[in-house]
Design a protein around this motif. Structure first.
Motif, PDB file in Angstrom:
ATOM      1  N   LEU A 163      -7.951   9.810   5.194  1.00 42.56           N
ATOM      2  CA  LEU A 163      -6.743  10.110   4.427  1.00 42.56           C
ATOM      3  C   LEU A 163      -5.618  10.350   5.420  1.00 42.56           C
ATOM      4  N   HIS A 164      -4.532   9.623   5.269  1.00 43.87           N
ATOM      5  CA  HIS A 164      -3.443   9.662   6.239  1.00 43.87           C
ATOM      6  C   HIS A 164      -2.211  10.321   5.629  1.00 43.87           C
ATOM      7  N   LYS A 214      -4.401  17.181   2.730  1.00 43.73           N
ATOM      8  CA  LYS A 214      -4.887  15.858   2.329  1.00 43.73           C
ATOM      9  C   LYS A 214      -5.806  15.887   1.110  1.00 43.73           C
ATOM     10  N   PHE A 215      -6.615  16.955   0.988  1.00 44.80           N
ATOM     11  CA  PHE A 215      -7.595  16.983  -0.094  1.00 44.80           C
ATOM     12  C   PHE A 215      -8.056  18.411  -0.375  1.00 44.80           C
ATOM     13  N   ASN A 225     -10.320  16.501  -5.030  1.00 44.15           N
ATOM     14  CA  ASN A 225      -8.954  16.117  -5.385  1.00 44.15           C
ATOM     15  C   ASN A 225      -8.284  15.614  -4.116  1.00 44.15           C
ATOM     16  N   PHE A 226      -7.590  14.496  -4.220  1.00 47.18           N
ATOM     17  CA  PHE A 226      -6.827  14.000  -3.072  1.00 47.18           C
ATOM     18  C   PHE A 226      -5.625  13.210  -3.567  1.00 47.18           C
ATOM     19  N   TYR A 267      -2.094   9.004   0.294  1.00 54.77           N
ATOM     20  CA  TYR A 267      -2.631   9.097   1.654  1.00 54.77           C
ATOM     21  C   TYR A 267      -3.765   8.109   1.931  1.00 54.77           C
ATOM     22  N   VAL A 268      -4.087   7.272   0.935  1.00 56.27           N
ATOM     23  CA  VAL A 268      -5.143   6.270   1.109  1.00 56.27           C
ATOM     24  C   VAL A 268      -4.517   5.004   1.690  1.00 56.27           C
TER      25      VAL A 268
END
Length: 196
Positions: free
Chosen positions: A137-138, A143-144, A158-159, A163-164
């Motif tokens: 995840l960027h 991020k999560f 949860n994310f 960010y994917v």
């Protein structure tokens, strides 16, 4: 885990030509699970043709309406325009990767598209899960969120879809769910590989 689910899927198809998607085909070839079988690779946009889809109200969690797969052709920014809604989607393909239904909504505080799901992996995979999520995840923000529920025996994950890798805001809701599936498939594959 993933290997067993895919082997079972292959055996249930019991035919020479099996229709499957790119992620599963690559996994089968990489792990040499079915060398004598021909695979017909389906277009990704038909993965959720028979999915169960609900549009729900965020506050009450009541169903606004059940939708057909045609709804997935809506632009993703539908969720930005309807901030009070989230989408709940169940699919046999999520079962293959040990994921319960996936919900998607727009978070107007952070301006991100949030993905919420239950992951059916044992608690002992926490380090591998966190490492892989941090790696893939960027983003600069948190991020999560990952928490194991003893009640359900599930990881609540949860994310932010933003960010994917490969995310673009001008995609459709269906393309967003394809991106989510690809990300989760690779996550579960990596966790399985780290088990060995």
């Amino acid at each position: 885990m993933l290997k067993n689910h895919i082997k079972q899927y292959i055996s249930e198809q019991n035919g020479e030509g099996i229709s499957i998607f790119k992620e599963e085909k690559e996994y089968i070839e990489k792990n040499k699970l079915a060398e004598a079988i021909q695979f017909d690779v389906k277009e990704p946009n038909v993965r959720y043709i028979d999915a169960y889809i609900e549009r729900c109200d965020k506050l009450s969690e009541n169903i606004i309406r059940n939708e057909s797969s045609v709804f997935l052709t809506q632009p993703l920014d539908y969720l930005k325009k309807h901030k009070n809604e989230f989408i709940y989607l169940e699919s046999q393909w999520f079962d293959l990767i040990d994921v319960e239904a996936v919900s998607l909504e727009f978070d107007d505080v952070f301006g991100t598209y949030d993905v919420m799901l239950g992951l059916k992996l044992q608690k002992k995979f926490d380090i591998s899960l966190k490492d892989n999520l941090n790696t893939h995840l960027h983003g600069d923000e948190s991020k999560f969120d990952l928490m194991f529920s003893l009640d359900d025996g599930l990881w609540n994950l949860n994310f932010a879809l933003n960010y994917v890798e490969g995310f673009q805001e001008d995609i459709t809701i269906g393309e967003a769910y394809q991106l989510i599936y690809h990300f989760l498939f690779k996550l579960v594959e990596a966790v399985e590989k780290n088990m060995k």
